[in-house]
Write a protein that holds these residues in place. Structure first.
Motif, PDB file in Angstrom:
ATOM      1  N   GLY A  96      -6.948 -13.586   1.943  1.00 15.29           N
ATOM      2  CA  GLY A  96      -7.503 -12.853   3.074  1.00 15.29           C
ATOM      3  C   GLY A  96      -6.985 -11.435   3.207  1.00 15.29           C
ATOM      4  O   GLY A  96      -7.471 -10.679   4.051  1.00 15.29           O
ATOM      5  N   GLU A  97      -6.018 -11.059   2.399  1.00 14.90           N
ATOM      6  CA  GLU A  97      -5.478  -9.703   2.448  1.00 14.90           C
ATOM      7  C   GLU A  97      -5.913  -8.920   1.225  1.00 14.90           C
ATOM      8  O   GLU A  97      -6.467  -9.468   0.269  1.00 14.90           O
ATOM      9  CB  GLU A  97      -3.949  -9.738   2.562  1.00 14.90           C
ATOM     10  N   GLU A  98      -5.636  -7.603   1.257  1.00 16.90           N
ATOM     11  CA  GLU A  98      -6.099  -6.717   0.198  1.00 16.90           C
ATOM     12  C   GLU A  98      -4.980  -6.212  -0.705  1.00 16.90           C
ATOM     13  O   GLU A  98      -5.237  -5.718  -1.798  1.00 16.90           O
ATOM     14  CB  GLU A  98      -6.821  -5.508   0.809  1.00 16.90           C
ATOM     15  N   GLY A  99      -3.750  -6.363  -0.266  1.00 19.59           N
ATOM     16  CA  GLY A  99      -2.644  -5.869  -1.073  1.00 19.59           C
ATOM     17  C   GLY A  99      -2.390  -4.389  -0.866  1.00 19.59           C
ATOM     18  O   GLY A  99      -3.058  -3.723  -0.063  1.00 19.59           O
ATOM     19  N   PRO A 100      -1.435  -3.832  -1.587  1.00 17.43           N
ATOM     20  CA  PRO A 100      -1.072  -2.419  -1.409  1.00 17.43           C
ATOM     21  C   PRO A 100      -2.183  -1.471  -1.853  1.00 17.43           C
ATOM     22  O   PRO A 100      -3.062  -1.841  -2.641  1.00 17.43           O
ATOM     23  CB  PRO A 100       0.166  -2.269  -2.295  1.00 17.43           C
ATOM     24  N   SER A 101      -2.117  -0.246  -1.355  1.00 17.32           N
ATOM     25  CA  SER A 101      -3.093   0.785  -1.699  1.00 17.32           C
ATOM     26  C   SER A 101      -2.624   1.525  -2.953  1.00 17.32           C
ATOM     27  O   SER A 101      -1.442   1.814  -3.117  1.00 17.32           O
ATOM     28  CB  SER A 101      -3.258   1.756  -0.535  1.00 17.32           C
ATOM     29  N   ILE A 102      -3.574   1.850  -3.823  1.00 14.29           N
ATOM     30  CA  ILE A 102      -3.263   2.516  -5.094  1.00 14.29           C
ATOM     31  C   ILE A 102      -4.074   3.813  -5.154  1.00 14.29           C
ATOM     32  O   ILE A 102      -5.306   3.798  -5.015  1.00 14.29           O
ATOM     33  CB  ILE A 102      -3.606   1.621  -6.292  1.00 14.29           C
ATOM     34  N   ALA A 103      -3.374   4.929  -5.380  1.00 14.79           N
ATOM     35  CA  ALA A 103      -4.042   6.233  -5.490  1.00 14.79           C
ATOM     36  C   ALA A 103      -4.397   6.498  -6.947  1.00 14.79           C
ATOM     37  O   ALA A 103      -3.564   6.306  -7.849  1.00 14.79           O
ATOM     38  CB  ALA A 103      -3.136   7.333  -4.960  1.00 14.79           C
TER      39      ALA A 103
END
Length: 469
Positions: free
Chosen positions: A139-146
């Motif tokens: 249900g979560e998306e995890g960390p953001s990656i640039a």
């Protein structure tokens, strides 16, 4: 003048008083003999009475204090259930294997299990190694990656190598889950490298971590040379890849991704799954792999069986085209699905043993609960009955265990007593001398527990007094 004393005459009749004395002595002797006989009779009678009293007391004591004999179970052994063997329609080309989650080994496999290039199936390894370091909760998306210009350069490098790619706008930001979707669904080689750089500092860092991960999971016939699968040095065997597919499905986030037909990715647009079998023949994953010479597919499919479902995981390597590959896998899955069946091994309340005591009390032992098991093909389902010997017991007390065996699966069900054994009481004991003799009761109605040639149905050798449930 002398005087002469007269003496009694020595002859002639005896005086009368002598006869009286003799008769008196005779009568006295007769009386003594009579009294002696009477004493013998009286004391003999007393001895007999005393002996009877003592014997009756001993009998009563023995009867009243005799231990309860052991009642040995007569086992009712359920017959094994064996279905006909299911024939799997394997492809007539390449190498392959098919298994199922929760079932050891494989259901069927090709004789040849030589390692072949796994191509983009390697991205499943890349995903699992990255998620092992950076897990995502369901249900979560995890960390953001640039994503930067360096990632754009990676994109163009993969285009130059004729590898599969997915767009990557410079300056965009995606979550780890979105990045995995973009790597797995359209099989973007560039995202495999970009994610390796993010998670491990370089693609080689990912490869090194993946080799340790493969060893830790026993995938000893699998090699990895890059993160994307572009290199032909990425190889594996079908049996290793079946295990890899099961590991992938065990991660709920990855299982969700590989079942998606498409996904909307911000800044990228719609990405479409390259697995064209999705949604047909029960297929819900996992990953395609393509080289210049062969088409591969690591696949999963779900089938309802009884009150549950079975997840099949398989792989075919070395097809000429994906169309040929998909037809062969569809035929194989259609032959596999009917081979799973649910067996009702035990019904709740099913009689599994019986008991009897010499004073007429009887009881049966029943399965407390029902038990069913899903098996593949001709896997035998067998029930092992283990019950105790009993002396006194209360109704619904637990007296043993039924063990359901089906391949490597094993279920246990408590066995409880339907009935009770109570002391027969003083009156029955006194009326039945020797009625509680263990030898007599063993030869009576009870009988010994049976042992089936197909099961290990047994009765314990030590009697127990069953507790209340």
């Amino acid at each position: 003048m002398s005087r002469t004393t007269a003496e009694p005459p020595t002859t002639g009749p005896r005086p009368a008083y002598d006869d009286d004395v003799e008769r008196a002595q005779q009568r006295a002797a007769a009386r003594r003999r009579m009294y002696r006989r009477r004493r013998i009779v009286v004391f003999g009678a007393l001895a007999i009475v005393l002996a009877l009293l003592l014997g009756a007391g001993a009998y009563a004591a023995n009867a009243l204090n005799a231990p309860i004999p052991t009642a040995t179970a007569v086992v009712t052994d359920p017959a094994p259930v064996v279905a006909p063997a299911q024939q799997v329609a394997g492809p007539g080309f390449g190498t392959w294997a098919i298994g199922a989650v929760g079932f050891p080994g494989t259901l069927a496999q090709s004789e040849d299990q030589s390692p072949l290039p796994s191509a983009s199936i390697t991205k499943v390894i890349t995903s699992l190694v990255i998620l092992d370091r950076n897990p995502i909760a369901p249900g979560e998306e995890g960390p953001s990656i640039a994503y930067t210009d360096d990632d754009v350069d990676i994109y163009w490098d993969m285009v130059a190598q004729n590898g599969s790619v997915a767009p990557v706008p410079a300056g965009s930001s995606l979550t780890l889950k979105q990045s995995l979707e973009t790597m797995l669904l359209p099989s973007g080689n560039n995202y495999a490298i970009s994610l390796s750089n993010w998670a491990f500092g370089s693609e080689q860092g990912l490869v090194d971590a993946a080799r340790g991960w493969l060893d830790a999971h026993g995938l000893v016939h699998t090699t990895i040379a890059d993160a994307s699968g572009l290199s032909l040095e990425n190889t594996s065997t079908p049996t290793d890849l079946v295990q890899l597919g099961q590991l992938a499905l065990a991660d709920p986030v990855l299982a969700e991704i590989v079942a998606m037909k498409s996904a909307e990715i911000p800044g990228v647009g719609t990405v479409t799954n390259s697995n064209k079998l999705l949604g047909t023949h029960g297929v819900d994953g996992i990953k395609t792999g393509t080289t210049d010479d062969a088409a591969n597919l690591l696949f999963s499919a779900d089938y309802p069986v009884g009150a549950t479902s079975v997840t099949v995981v398989g792989v075919v390597l070395g097809a000429e085209t994906h169309a040929v590959l998909n037809d062969a896998i569809a035929t194989m899955l259609d032959s596999v699905a009917p081979g799973f069946h649910e067996v009702q091994a035990l019904a709740a309340g099913q009689e599994l043993a019986s008991y009897a005591q010499p004073w007429g009390q009887t009881a049966v032992a029943r399965a407390r609960d029902g038990a069913s098991v899903v098996v593949w093909s001709d896997t035998p389902v067998d029930v092992e009955v283990q019950v105790d010997d009993l002396t006194l017991a209360t109704d619904d007390s637990e007296v043993g265990t039924a063990i359901v065996h089906a391949g490597d699966q094993q279920l246990t069900v408590p066995i409880v007593l339907d009935g009770s054994f109570e002391d027969p009481g003083a009156w029955w004991r006194l009326q039945n001398p020797g009625g509680l003799d263990p030898v007599q009761s063993s030869a009576g109605a009870r009988g010994a527990a049976t042992i089936s040639s197909s099961t290990s149905s047994t009765s314990s050798t030590s009697p127990v007094v069953a507790p209340a449930a």
